[in-house]
Scaffold this active site. Sequence first.
Site, short mmCIF file in Angstrom:
data_model
loop_
_atom_site.label_atom_id
_atom_site.label_comp_id
_atom_site.label_asym_id
_atom_site.label_seq_id
_atom_site.Cartn_x
_atom_site.Cartn_y
_atom_site.Cartn_z
N ASN A 106 3.16 38.92 76.35
CA ASN A 106 2.07 38.92 75.53
C ASN A 106 1.89 40.48 75.40
OD1 ASN A 106 0.90 39.61 77.83
ND2 ASN A 106 -0.56 37.89 77.94
N HIS A 120 -1.40 44.89 78.32
CA HIS A 120 -2.34 44.55 79.23
C HIS A 120 -3.86 45.46 78.85
CE1 HIS A 120 -4.68 44.33 83.11
NE2 HIS A 120 -4.84 45.68 82.95
N LYS A 164 3.45 46.63 78.14
CA LYS A 164 4.48 46.01 79.12
C LYS A 164 5.72 46.23 78.58
CE LYS A 164 0.75 42.28 80.23
NZ LYS A 164 0.74 40.89 80.52
N GLU A 184 -8.24 49.97 87.92
CA GLU A 184 -6.95 50.23 87.52
C GLU A 184 -6.68 51.36 86.93
OE1 GLU A 184 -6.82 45.57 85.84
OE2 GLU A 184 -6.98 47.17 84.45
N TYR A 186 -2.05 43.12 89.94
CA TYR A 186 -2.04 41.86 89.67
C TYR A 186 -2.77 41.23 91.02
CZ TYR A 186 -0.44 41.93 84.59
OH TYR A 186 -0.22 41.96 83.52
#
Length: 161
Positions: A123, A126, A20, A137, A60
Amino acid sequence: GSAVSTVHAAEIERTFIAIKPDGVQRGLISEIISRFERKGYKLVAIKILTPTKEFAMLHYDDLKERPFFNGLCDFLSSGPVVAMVWEGQGVVKYGRKLIGATSPHNSEPGTIRGDLAISVGRNIIHGSDGPETAKNEINLWFKPEELVDYGLDSEKWLYEP
Ligand code: IDP
Ligand code: MG
């Protein structure tokens, strides 16, 4: 090609992994890639791009009812993301193990989030949460021709015949 890779063809899985914007900005691209690479997984696709907010919302989509959804999609589209597909036996489930829990507070030391992150909303990585999600995905982020099929000599040392 070889008898060995034929045996494993049925068990080979692929998962979608993304570093990310926080992971990219913090200089953690090579650190994260090397954890998957050293484990023995094979990188079959990689690119760097800044997703649009609309694209982040598609990625998402399953979280659209959650209060943090808008901020999460703003964040994912705020800068470059490294999108990857990793391949190997059990890579979907074990990839999640390498990553750690959703909140870094609950991630064990030794995991990517446990070692390298603090906040749930920052965080750094992913990973697909199951085989079906992984397929969806990968299809969302990559065209089929962007996935590279190749053998690694190390496979004969990683997998029993
Ligand atoms: P995962 O990334 O471990 O699969 P998900 O539940 O799919 O976790 O949530 C997607 C992302 O949304 C998380 O990685 C995290 O960055 C963010 N997120 C999840 N829960 C919260 C929260 O309670 N507050 C803020 N952000 C959250
Ligand atoms: Mg998830």
